[in-house]
Structure formats: structure tokens, C-alpha cells
Motif scaffolding. Sequence first.
Motif, mmCIF file in Angstrom:
data_model
loop_
_atom_site.group_PDB
_atom_site.id
_atom_site.type_symbol
_atom_site.label_atom_id
_atom_site.label_comp_id
_atom_site.label_asym_id
_atom_site.label_seq_id
_atom_site.Cartn_x
_atom_site.Cartn_y
_atom_site.Cartn_z
ATOM 1 N N GLN A 80 0.731 -1.147 -0.063
ATOM 2 C CA GLN A 80 -0.184 0.017 -0.057
ATOM 3 C C GLN A 80 0.875 1.082 0.037
ATOM 4 O O GLN A 80 2.001 1.417 0.499
ATOM 5 C CB GLN A 80 -0.798 0.163 1.251
ATOM 6 C CG GLN A 80 -1.799 -1.353 1.307
ATOM 7 C CD GLN A 80 -2.969 -0.938 0.539
ATOM 8 O OE1 GLN A 80 -3.590 -0.014 0.511
ATOM 9 N NE2 GLN A 80 -3.180 -2.203 -0.334
ATOM 10 N N ASP A 81 0.509 2.044 -0.643
ATOM 11 C CA ASP A 81 1.090 3.590 -0.671
ATOM 12 C C ASP A 81 2.425 3.473 -0.969
ATOM 13 O O ASP A 81 3.346 4.014 -0.118
ATOM 14 C CB ASP A 81 0.889 4.394 0.895
ATOM 15 C CG ASP A 81 -0.465 4.513 1.207
ATOM 16 O OD1 ASP A 81 -1.256 4.762 0.114
ATOM 17 O OD2 ASP A 81 -1.021 4.458 2.233
ATOM 18 N N LEU A 82 3.024 2.824 -2.027
ATOM 19 C CA LEU A 82 4.246 2.646 -2.288
ATOM 20 C C LEU A 82 4.769 4.067 -2.705
ATOM 21 O O LEU A 82 4.006 4.798 -3.379
ATOM 22 C CB LEU A 82 4.242 1.668 -3.652
ATOM 23 C CG LEU A 82 4.061 0.445 -3.283
ATOM 24 C CD1 LEU A 82 3.948 -0.418 -4.703
ATOM 25 C CD2 LEU A 82 5.284 -0.266 -2.562
ATOM 26 N N VAL A 83 6.137 4.125 -2.258
ATOM 27 C CA VAL A 83 6.792 5.638 -2.662
ATOM 28 C C VAL A 83 8.092 5.311 -3.592
ATOM 29 O O VAL A 83 8.459 6.322 -4.381
ATOM 30 C CB VAL A 83 7.230 6.310 -1.332
ATOM 31 C CG1 VAL A 83 5.944 6.957 -0.805
ATOM 32 C CG2 VAL A 83 8.091 5.457 -0.427
ATOM 33 N N GLU A 84 8.656 4.170 -3.474
ATOM 34 C CA GLU A 84 9.776 3.978 -4.296
ATOM 35 C C GLU A 84 10.038 2.402 -4.491
ATOM 36 O O GLU A 84 9.668 1.507 -3.748
ATOM 37 C CB GLU A 84 10.934 4.272 -3.455
ATOM 38 C CG GLU A 84 12.137 4.260 -4.173
ATOM 39 C CD GLU A 84 13.586 4.541 -3.366
ATOM 40 O OE1 GLU A 84 13.673 5.677 -2.779
ATOM 41 O OE2 GLU A 84 14.452 3.967 -3.137
ATOM 42 N N CYS A 85 10.159 2.157 -5.850
ATOM 43 C CA CYS A 85 10.657 0.727 -6.364
ATOM 44 C C CYS A 85 11.693 0.722 -7.124
ATOM 45 O O CYS A 85 11.929 1.760 -7.786
ATOM 46 C CB CYS A 85 9.282 0.315 -7.027
ATOM 47 S SG CYS A 85 7.814 -0.008 -6.182
ATOM 48 N N GLY A 86 12.609 -0.118 -6.946
ATOM 49 C CA GLY A 86 13.822 -0.211 -7.664
ATOM 50 C C GLY A 86 13.916 -1.691 -8.132
ATOM 51 O O GLY A 86 13.499 -2.835 -7.479
ATOM 52 N N ARG A 87 14.801 -1.859 -9.139
ATOM 53 C CA ARG A 87 15.209 -3.290 -9.636
ATOM 54 C C ARG A 87 16.714 -3.013 -10.318
ATOM 55 O O ARG A 87 16.946 -2.227 -10.947
ATOM 56 C CB ARG A 87 14.268 -3.658 -10.503
ATOM 57 C CG ARG A 87 14.754 -5.242 -11.308
ATOM 58 C CD ARG A 87 13.684 -5.435 -12.275
ATOM 59 N NE ARG A 87 13.943 -6.771 -12.560
ATOM 60 C CZ ARG A 87 13.229 -7.468 -13.341
ATOM 61 N NH1 ARG A 87 12.103 -6.975 -14.155
ATOM 62 N NH2 ARG A 87 13.364 -8.700 -13.786
ATOM 63 N N VAL A 88 17.759 -3.987 -9.908
ATOM 64 C CA VAL A 88 19.021 -4.017 -10.490
ATOM 65 C C VAL A 88 18.970 -5.394 -11.338
ATOM 66 O O VAL A 88 18.971 -6.414 -10.965
ATOM 67 C CB VAL A 88 19.990 -4.064 -9.458
ATOM 68 C CG1 VAL A 88 21.513 -4.368 -10.091
ATOM 69 C CG2 VAL A 88 19.971 -2.981 -8.392
ATOM 70 N N ARG A 89 18.723 -5.388 -12.681
ATOM 71 C CA ARG A 89 18.322 -6.422 -13.405
ATOM 72 C C ARG A 89 19.650 -7.114 -13.533
ATOM 73 O O ARG A 89 19.495 -8.590 -13.626
ATOM 74 C CB ARG A 89 18.114 -6.015 -14.937
ATOM 75 C CG ARG A 89 16.676 -5.204 -15.089
ATOM 76 C CD ARG A 89 16.321 -5.147 -16.497
ATOM 77 N NE ARG A 89 15.027 -4.294 -16.690
ATOM 78 C CZ ARG A 89 14.112 -5.131 -16.607
ATOM 79 N NH1 ARG A 89 13.976 -6.372 -16.632
ATOM 80 N NH2 ARG A 89 12.806 -4.322 -16.691
ATOM 81 N N GLU A 90 20.873 -6.869 -13.499
ATOM 82 C CA GLU A 90 21.968 -7.611 -13.612
ATOM 83 C C GLU A 90 22.321 -8.557 -12.294
ATOM 84 O O GLU A 90 22.359 -9.990 -12.398
ATOM 85 C CB GLU A 90 23.331 -6.902 -13.350
ATOM 86 C CG GLU A 90 23.496 -5.994 -14.524
ATOM 87 C CD GLU A 90 22.629 -4.505 -14.478
ATOM 88 O OE1 GLU A 90 22.796 -4.151 -13.700
ATOM 89 O OE2 GLU A 90 22.330 -4.503 -15.535
#
Length: 154
Positions: free
Chosen positions: A44-54
Amino acid sequence: MASNKQLEDKRAGAEIVYGPEDCYRHSIDLLEELGFPKGVLPLQDLVECGRVRETGFVWMKQKRPYEHFFVGSNTRVSYATEVTGYVEKLKMKKMTGIKSKQVFLWVPISEMSIDDPASKKIVFKTPMGIGKSFPITAFMTEEEKQKHLEQVNE
């Protein structure tokens, strides 16, 4: 607790999105790409999402911790402000920030996987390797359940 330097190293080269709409879309796209039902991480209420594909490292930050009750599995799950893990097709491992209530105890969940897609089961494991499986339908959104039923009835 990881130092800031270690955290920065893990996140080096990451694709990062901010804001509720972009984060929601990013998390749903990630779950679909990995082969998981969309409702398995109801943050809920996400503020940041990240992904390092490598490396497969992902994180999702919410404004505040959140508890969700999954009716299909009769399970209460707690999500911390930040949920992290390493992803690959049909698997999320080394997860942090997720606990499931079992009787009177909160048990950390460190992995979720779909070992055999034909079985239509999703397996959740603790850091000690103890696992429990549930039908994938228990974590589907209403839209996914409807599509699933249409496919089954064809």
C-alpha cells in the motif's frame, strides 16, 4: 543491519521509480514477468520501487508498514516499510520485510516460488527452509480469478 555503503552497492545500476502510480505499475509488471499472481504482494502507498536487472535485486518502499489478510489462504501477512528480495523467473528469494502470522507467532518469509507451474501451487519458505504451499488462486486479483475460471471452463 546493512551499512549505507553496502546498500548503495546492492542498488548500483538500479532502475528506480517513484510515486504511487508508477510504483504500483512497476510492481505489477514485475510480478507478471516473474510468473506470480498480481495479488501476492498487496503493498500500500508505495513511494519507491527499484530493480537491479544484473543481480535480480528488487525493493519496494511503502509510506508505512501494512498488514493484509489473505482470505484464500486464511493467512495474515505483515509487510514492513521496505520489502526486498532477489528475483528470477518463478522465484523470489532472500526476501526481507515480510512476516506471516502462524498461530500466535510472526514467522519471517524469505522465499516464494512456483516450483511446478502445472501444480498451480505457490510455496512460501522461512529462513530455516520450512515451507508451506497454497493454491495460486489464493493470491490472484479478482480480475485474474475471472480469467482463470474462463480458461478452466473452455
